[in-house]
Write a protein that holds these residues in place. Structure first.
Motif, PDB file in Angstrom:
ATOM      1  N   GLU A 371     -10.158  33.291  54.216  1.00 17.43           N
ATOM      2  CA  GLU A 371      -9.404  32.540  54.350  1.00 17.43           C
ATOM      3  C   GLU A 371     -10.241  31.489  54.000  1.00 17.43           C
ATOM      4  O   GLU A 371      -9.737  30.829  53.282  1.00 17.43           O
ATOM      5  N   LYS A 375      -9.008  28.725  50.465  1.00 19.37           N
ATOM      6  CA  LYS A 375      -9.080  27.510  51.231  1.00 19.37           C
ATOM      7  C   LYS A 375     -10.646  26.736  49.753  1.00 19.37           C
ATOM      8  O   LYS A 375      -9.423  25.389  49.526  1.00 19.37           O
ATOM      9  N   TYR A 409       6.746  36.590  56.411  1.00 15.04           N
ATOM     10  CA  TYR A 409       5.429  36.849  56.603  1.00 15.04           C
ATOM     11  C   TYR A 409       4.536  35.716  56.182  1.00 15.04           C
ATOM     12  O   TYR A 409       3.688  34.714  56.434  1.00 15.04           O
ATOM     13  N   THR A 412       4.568  31.803  55.929  1.00 17.81           N
ATOM     14  CA  THR A 412       4.278  31.360  57.694  1.00 17.81           C
ATOM     15  C   THR A 412       2.715  31.409  57.601  1.00 17.81           C
ATOM     16  O   THR A 412       1.564  30.615  57.410  1.00 17.81           O
ATOM     17  N   SER A 413       1.960  32.639  56.662  1.00 11.90           N
ATOM     18  CA  SER A 413       0.544  32.742  56.890  1.00 11.90           C
ATOM     19  C   SER A 413       0.413  31.691  55.388  1.00 11.90           C
ATOM     20  O   SER A 413      -0.856  30.923  55.526  1.00 11.90           O
ATOM     21  N   TYR A 414       0.699  31.072  54.520  1.00 11.79           N
ATOM     22  CA  TYR A 414       0.441  30.451  53.557  1.00 11.79           C
ATOM     23  C   TYR A 414       0.293  29.005  53.783  1.00 11.79           C
ATOM     24  O   TYR A 414      -1.016  28.941  53.658  1.00 11.79           O
ATOM     25  N   GLN A 415       1.280  28.607  54.695  1.00 11.07           N
ATOM     26  CA  GLN A 415       1.729  26.587  55.481  1.00 11.07           C
ATOM     27  C   GLN A 415       0.012  27.363  56.037  1.00 11.07           C
ATOM     28  O   GLN A 415      -0.272  26.230  56.824  1.00 11.07           O
ATOM     29  N   GLN A 416      -0.466  28.308  57.169  1.00 12.27           N
ATOM     30  CA  GLN A 416      -1.412  27.658  58.429  1.00 12.27           C
ATOM     31  C   GLN A 416      -2.371  28.339  57.226  1.00 12.27           C
ATOM     32  O   GLN A 416      -3.343  27.459  57.991  1.00 12.27           O
ATOM     33  N   ILE A 417      -3.094  28.611  56.171  1.00  8.69           N
ATOM     34  CA  ILE A 417      -4.262  28.785  55.502  1.00  8.69           C
ATOM     35  C   ILE A 417      -4.586  27.949  54.798  1.00  8.69           C
ATOM     36  O   ILE A 417      -5.502  27.816  54.264  1.00  8.69           O
ATOM     37  N   PRO A 419      -3.977  24.436  53.267  1.00  6.97           N
ATOM     38  CA  PRO A 419      -3.595  22.795  53.182  1.00  6.97           C
ATOM     39  C   PRO A 419      -2.821  22.158  52.185  1.00  6.97           C
ATOM     40  O   PRO A 419      -2.675  22.316  50.966  1.00  6.97           O
ATOM     41  N   THR A 422       4.280  23.859  51.029  1.00  4.30           N
ATOM     42  CA  THR A 422       4.842  24.250  51.541  1.00  4.30           C
ATOM     43  C   THR A 422       5.679  24.692  51.418  1.00  4.30           C
ATOM     44  O   THR A 422       5.486  25.218  49.701  1.00  4.30           O
TER      45      THR A 422
END
Length: 551
Positions: A371, A375, A409, A412-417, A419, A422
């Motif tokens: 992660e 980022k 999956y 969800t994970s891409y959008q969380q990790i 910034p 979308t």
């Protein structure tokens, strides 16, 4: 290619075959029809243009080539009586069995092979599998429009013999002869139906163990159809079932229910809930396929959903960030039980190196989940392309539960990790996903590739510059050079060197983050314990029903 290497590849393919129950030599009459399910619609019965596994599962049981992969994993003689290879590995003389017949009674001749192969390399046909014909001299020049199809190095000598000259020695050429694009075609029938050939079962003739009849055939859209033992097939005494009924069942829950009601003999289990609920069943089976699920990035500069997406995906750091933000182990644990996290594009368990090591382990790359680094590279990549936020479309097949679960999956994970990112999920029918992939009308797309034979080139030739299955349209000089060195003389004659070059190609894929390998696929299923003789192949024709029957 020397004979030792050819034998080595044949022995290697033993790793890629399983037979459900010993068949024995004594013929047993089937007591009931086999009822077999596939998860998506059949796209075509035309062996020249077929591209998907599920259509191939049908075609490979009603058609046949010069060779057929047998229960031992060898490319055994099928329509061919003999195949003689010159000492330099460049000339193959194929002599057909006498008195071969199409299902309509016409004689199968050497010209049927030559006609089919020239049709395959003809650019007007648009065969995506024409690249497999590239082994034959002049095939690539014809496919690229630089030569006439009649220059293909295939010489017909009477009704039963043809001589093939290769561009380079190809140690696995006998396996290529078992592939659909190498199947013969009845020229009279193809020319009669033209573009309609293969669009329904009535607009076909058959050379394989089974055939369609006018009743309960495939109309081009129907979900249930049957094939019947072909009375003109040369090896008809080995065909133990009189009839196989196919059902297209996209809902895996429905398939499991029909299996338990004794209305199906084979049903794929494509969700974690179904696998958990049924893994104690006596018919629970896990098929380990030589297949990699992976994500492609549109690097063509066109066809993406926006100009921002186009310039972003051309940026190496953004692709690296997406690869690093991919938690492969979590995806497998949550969506793909019995599969394994990918560490290369070429899957584990398919082939071995000259030293006997699994090739995927030998060529392993550092596809890791990180992660922090994701980022960092994401921020740097966005800055380089002048963006602060980005919307990308992620396309997957809605009617393939594992693909749908993987895409959800990742969204969800891409959008969380990452910034500012979308992900718009685009779930479409499998056939549409294939079409969008071919047309490069996507940002990110989840696809899969199954090996056609047990040698790394069946995967690694996909991403050579300009190759038809390089859907992301990227170009890497390092990759091209590595693949060329592996597939041409002199190094093609030395497996140790081809192993090294294939590993270099894997490294080039990784270093450029040109694709994103997700998992090495396994397919859990429910199989009637009374279904005997079904041959599973991890490469090529996945489910061979030739000798299958219900005990």
């Amino acid at each position: 290619m020397n004979k030792k290497k050819i034998i080595g590849i044949s022995a290697l393919s033993l790793l890629s075959v399983a037979v459900l129950a010993a068949c024995g030599d004594k013929k047993e009459e089937a007591q009931k029809n086999i009822v077999f399910s596939i998860p998506t619609d059949v796209a075509t019965l035309d062996s020249t243009v077929v591209t998907d596994q599920y259509s191939y599962d049908v075609i490979g049981n009603v058609e046949e080539g010069a060779t057929r992969v047998d229960k031992n994993g060898d490319a055994s003689l099928a329509l061919a009586k003999s195949i003689d290879v010159s000492s330099d590995g460049l000339t193959y003389t194929i002599t057909l069995k006498p008195d071969l017949k199409w299902s309509n009674g016409d004689k199968i001749t050497a010209n049927d092979f030559a006609y089919a192969w020239k049709r395959a390399v003809d650019p007007e046909t648009g065969s995506e599998y024409a690249y497999l014909m590239g082994a034959i001299k002049n095939a690539n020049e014809i496919s690229s429009g630089k030569a006439n199809k009649d220059t293909l190095a295939v010489k017909v000598d009477g009704e039963d013999k043809l001589t093939v000259t290769l561009a380079e020695p190809v140690p696995y050429f006998k396996f290529l002869l078992s592939e659909p694009v190498y199947y013969p075609l009845n020229e009279k029938v193809v020319e009669k139906y033209g573009k309609e050939y293969g669009t329904t079962s009535e607009k076909m003739v058959y050379s394989g163990p089974y055939m369609f009849k006018s009743s309960n055939g495939w109309s081009g859209t129907n979900k249930e159809f049957s094939v019947y033992a072909n009375p003109t097939y040369w090896d008809k005494d080995k065909v133990k079932s009189k009839q196989v009924d196919f059902k297209v069942i996209s809902n895996a829950n429905t398939g499991a229910q029909l299996y338990k009601q004794n209305k199906l003999d084979f049903a794929l289990l494509s969700t974690t809930d179904l696998i958990t609920a049924n893994k104690g069943d006596g018919g629970f089976t896990v098929f380990k396929q030589a297949r990699t699920d992976y994500m492609e990035y549109n690097q063509s500069g066109k066809g993406a959903t926006s100009t921002d997406a186009q310039k972003a995906l051309a940026n190496k750091k953004i692709r690296q960030a997406l690869n690093l933000a991919t938690n492969r182990k979590a995806i497998v644990d949550n969506a793909l039980p019995y599969s394994t996290a990918a560490t290369s594009f070429t899957p584990a368990g398919m082939s071995k190196t000259a030293s006997g090591k699994d090739f995927a382990q030998y060529a392993k790359q550092d596809y890791k989940y990180d992660e922090t680094e994701a980022k960092k590279l994401w921020a740097e990549g966005l800055k380089e392309v002048g963006l602060t936020k980005l919307t990308l479309s992620l396309e997957a097949a809605a009617d393939l539960a594992p693909a749908k679960a993987t895409a959800s999956y990742l969204q969800t994970s891409y959008q969380q990790i990452l910034p500012g990112l979308t992900i718009d999920l685009k779930l479409v029918p499998f056939q549409q996903r294939l079409q969008d992939q071919r047309n490069t009308t996507f940002d990110l797309i989840l696809g899969g590739w199954g090996g056609d034979y047990a040698e790394p080139s069946t995967f690694l030739q996909l991403f050579v510059t300009g190759q038809s299955y390089n859907d992301g349209k990227f170009s890497s000089s390092a990759y091209d050079a590595a693949y060329k060195a592996a597939s041409t003389a002199p190094d093609v004659l030395d497996q140790t060197k081809t192993d090294e070059h294939y590993k270099e190609a894997e490294a080039a894929l990784y270093e450029g983050s040109y694709i994103n390998p997700i998992d090495f696929q396994a397919s859990p299923a429910l199989v009637n314990p009374d279904l005997k003789g079904l041959q599973f192949h991890s490469t090529g024709l996945t489910y061979d029903l030739k000798e299958a029957y219900i005990k």
